[in-house]
Structures are given as C-alpha cells and as structure tokens.
Scaffold this active site. Structure first.
Site, PDB file in Angstrom:
ATOM      1  N   VAL A 110     -76.612 -25.945 -46.799  1.00  0.00           N
ATOM      2  CA  VAL A 110     -76.163 -26.912 -47.793  1.00  0.00           C
ATOM      3  C   VAL A 110     -76.022 -26.284 -49.174  1.00  0.00           C
ATOM      4  O   VAL A 110     -74.997 -26.434 -49.846  1.00  0.00           O
ATOM      5  CB  VAL A 110     -77.129 -28.116 -47.842  1.00  0.00           C
ATOM      6  N   SER A 140     -82.001 -36.649 -45.217  1.00  0.00           N
ATOM      7  CA  SER A 140     -81.441 -36.500 -43.879  1.00  0.00           C
ATOM      8  C   SER A 140     -81.350 -37.867 -43.227  1.00  0.00           C
ATOM      9  O   SER A 140     -82.136 -38.771 -43.523  1.00  0.00           O
ATOM     10  CB  SER A 140     -82.342 -35.589 -43.040  1.00  0.00           C
ATOM     11  N   SER A 141     -80.411 -38.012 -42.304  1.00  0.00           N
ATOM     12  CA  SER A 141     -80.253 -39.296 -41.622  1.00  0.00           C
ATOM     13  C   SER A 141     -81.438 -39.618 -40.724  1.00  0.00           C
ATOM     14  O   SER A 141     -81.582 -40.765 -40.273  1.00  0.00           O
ATOM     15  CB  SER A 141     -78.962 -39.286 -40.793  1.00  0.00           C
ATOM     16  N   CYS A 142     -82.320 -38.637 -40.465  1.00  0.00           N
ATOM     17  CA  CYS A 142     -83.484 -38.904 -39.610  1.00  0.00           C
ATOM     18  C   CYS A 142     -84.525 -39.784 -40.306  1.00  0.00           C
ATOM     19  O   CYS A 142     -85.520 -40.163 -39.701  1.00  0.00           O
ATOM     20  CB  CYS A 142     -84.122 -37.607 -39.146  1.00  0.00           C
ATOM     21  N   TYR A 202     -90.764 -34.454 -40.520  1.00  0.00           N
ATOM     22  CA  TYR A 202     -89.709 -34.130 -41.476  1.00  0.00           C
ATOM     23  C   TYR A 202     -89.189 -35.401 -42.142  1.00  0.00           C
ATOM     24  O   TYR A 202     -88.981 -35.453 -43.357  1.00  0.00           O
ATOM     25  CB  TYR A 202     -88.571 -33.411 -40.736  1.00  0.00           C
ATOM     26  N   LEU A 217     -75.194 -32.118 -40.248  1.00  0.00           N
ATOM     27  CA  LEU A 217     -74.316 -31.169 -40.926  1.00  0.00           C
ATOM     28  C   LEU A 217     -74.094 -29.918 -40.094  1.00  0.00           C
ATOM     29  O   LEU A 217     -74.921 -29.547 -39.257  1.00  0.00           O
ATOM     30  CB  LEU A 217     -74.921 -30.775 -42.276  1.00  0.00           C
ATOM     31  N   ARG A 266     -75.005 -20.520 -27.670  1.00  0.00           N
ATOM     32  CA  ARG A 266     -75.145 -20.401 -26.214  1.00  0.00           C
ATOM     33  C   ARG A 266     -73.800 -20.136 -25.534  1.00  0.00           C
ATOM     34  O   ARG A 266     -73.696 -19.297 -24.638  1.00  0.00           O
ATOM     35  CB  ARG A 266     -75.753 -21.689 -25.645  1.00  0.00           C
TER      36      ARG A 266
END
Length: 327
Positions: A33, A125-127, A154, A184, A205
């Site tokens: 960010v 954060s959206s959390c 968090y 993001l 991965r």
C-alpha cells in the site's frame, strides 16, 4: 437522540492536502500500500515526502516515533504501516498481529497529534466487519457481530485504530480520518509461500507449477467464498482523494464494488500466469468468511470510483512478479 458523532462529524475548515510542498509522512512506504501511495503522491506533484525504512525508524518503539515527529513535524500523515498476512499467518502469529499493529498505530496517531500534524489518514482492512455482516457491508456494520476467528487479532487492532482516530477527533477536534480498503493486490505484494494473502499465493503457486511443469495445483477450501479485490493503485488514488476531499468521524469503505468466487479468481490467475494443469480443491482446509463485499457508495457519492479491472490488474501484477520476485 443525537449521537456524539453528530457534533463532531465535520471539523470546520479542516485542511486538505492542497499544498504540493507540504511535508507528508507515509508510514510503511515500502509495503504494497505505502509504495503505491508514494508513487501516486509523486504523480500528483507532491515534492516533500518524508519516508523512513524500518531500519531507520522502528514504529513499534514509542520513544523513537516521538523523537521522529518532534524533529520532522510532518503536516500530513498517512498510516499504511502494518503487519499483514493471510489465514495461516494470522492463526500462527496472533500475538504479533494484535501487538505489533496496536503499537505502530498508537505511536503514530498520538505523536502526530502532539506534534501539530494537520490531518492523518489511518488505513484499516475489511476484516474489521463481523463474519456474517449484511452484504454489501455498510460502514455502520462495525461492531455489530462476531468477527471471523481466523483474523480476529488483526481485526481488533484495526478497529482500535479507527476508534482512536474518532476519539482524538471528538476530544481534540483533530482531523483524523480512516479508510477501510477491501482485499488489495498489485506490485510489491507479499508473495511468501505460506504467509501471503489468497491472490498472491495463487499467483506464486501457479507460476512455480508452470516453471516446474507440474500437472496440478492444490488450493485451500471449496472455492465457493466470494471476495472483492481492488488494485493497490486504485486505493492509492482513493487515499489522495480522501486526504483532499474528506473530513468526517465515520470511516469510509474503499472497494471495487465487484466480487468473484475464489474458484473464479483461481481460474483467472491460472489463465494470466499461463498454467495449463489441473486445479485440485482441498476441502479439509478453511474457507474463511463466506462472502465479503463492501458497500463503498459513500465514497462514490463524494466523487471517487476505481478504474482498474481485475483482469488488467492481474496482468500488471504478474508482470511485476515475474520481473521482481526471486524464483
């Protein structure tokens, strides 16, 4: 009944970042960010950015942060510094995720206020929202339900940051605002094989599988959860917009307004990377929050909307990954 927010939702004559020579401190400028914000500020003509690496300034050390602010006295501050990670990292290091983030944001917010910073933007954060919040998630869903257990440490730290900005705004009439980005991605993301978020983890991965000529890639969960993604350059654009245009008690959601299933995301990343093998879903692993789409209509109503599509953003991110991440 009149809430306390009605009295302090707007600070008269609150300054925006209009002076391109103003001292602007971007905390966390080397991260996903922060690096995007720095580039966006430069594009907008800002010439007096104050930047410190972790080696130069440990934001968890209160005395060091106080000394920095007393010496530099930045006029504007953007808090993009944080310890971040995906489900595995949050489950493995809960003490780090709550402790380090509380230290960083508390030190910066308090020192900024005490040293005359005109305006501060805290990024969360959206959390922060409840696991089963209404969809799309409005700003007022905060603290209305139980958090997703896999990232509550968090989330609680970030909620504390929002409330700290509000408290300083109410008590001191100080222009501290908060923005809550959705998931993001983009250049300078964390592509660690275990501690990264879902999108960069998938990209790594698939890339490694392509290079090694593997026939399949295993992905956690069922693929059914819905997620919203925003390119970090769009967030950086929103940050500059909010610093110039917004002054309010309430935090603002910053999202794309579009969602995809993890399965759709995996297929799209697979296509962009060019992996031609099979996808295998490990349904014994956790999915996390079933759906997480944010309502960003308030920010849109102020005049800001994102510009970068998910496909274009993934192509841009994979190009950066291929050129910058050691294989």
């Amino acid at each position: 009944m009149v809430s306390i927010g009605d009295y302090y939702s707007f600070i008269p004559c609150a300054p925006g970042v209009s002076d391109k020579s103003a001292k602007v401190f971007v905390a966390g400028h080397r991260g996903l960010v922060g690096s995007a914000i720095v580039e966006k500020l430069k594009q907008h003509g800002f010439t007096n950015l104050i930047l410190r690496s972790h080696a130069e300034l440990d934001l968890t050390r209160q005395a060091d942060v106080e000394a920095f602010f007393a010496s530099e006295k930045p006029e504007f501050v953007i808090v993009a510094a944080a310890k971040v990670g995906g489900i595995h990292a949050n489950n493995t290091y809960p003490a780090d995720f709550i402790g380090i983030n509380l230290q960083i944001q508390t030190n910066i917010i308090d020192s900024a206020y005490r040293n005359g910073t005109k305006k501060l933007l805290f990024l969360g954060s959206s959390c922060i929202y409840p696991k089963f919040a209404p969809q799309p998630i409005p700003e007022d869903a905060l603290l209305t339900g139980t958090l997703e257990p896999t990232n509550e440490w968090y989330a609680i730290a970030k909620i504390a940051g929002i409330k700290m900005c509000q408290a300083y705004r109410i008590q001191y009439k100080w222009d501290a605002i908060s923005g809550m980005p959705t998931n993001l991605y983009g250049p300078n993301d964390n592509f660690h094989p275990e501690n990264s978020h879902v999108l960069p983890a998938l990209m790594r991965r698939f890339h490694e599988a392509k290079v090694k000529g593997l026939k399949e890639v295993v992905v956690w969960g069922t693929g059914s959860p819905l997620r919203e993604f925003l390119h970090v350059d769009d967030l950086a654009d929103a940050v500059v917009f909010m610093m110039e245009k917004y002054s309010g008690l309430e935090h603002l959601n910053v999202g794309s307004g579009k969602e995809v299933t993890i399965k759709e995301l995996a297929e799209l990343v697979k296509e962009v990377v060019g992996f031609e093998g099979d996808l295998i879903w490990d349904t014994t692993k956790p999915d996390g929050t079933p759906r997480k789409l944010m309502d960003s209509s308030k920010l849109a109503g102020l005049g800001w909307t994102p510009k970068i599509s998910l496909k274009d953003g993934l192509v841009d991110t994979y190009k950066w990954y291929s050129e910058n991440v050691k294989q």
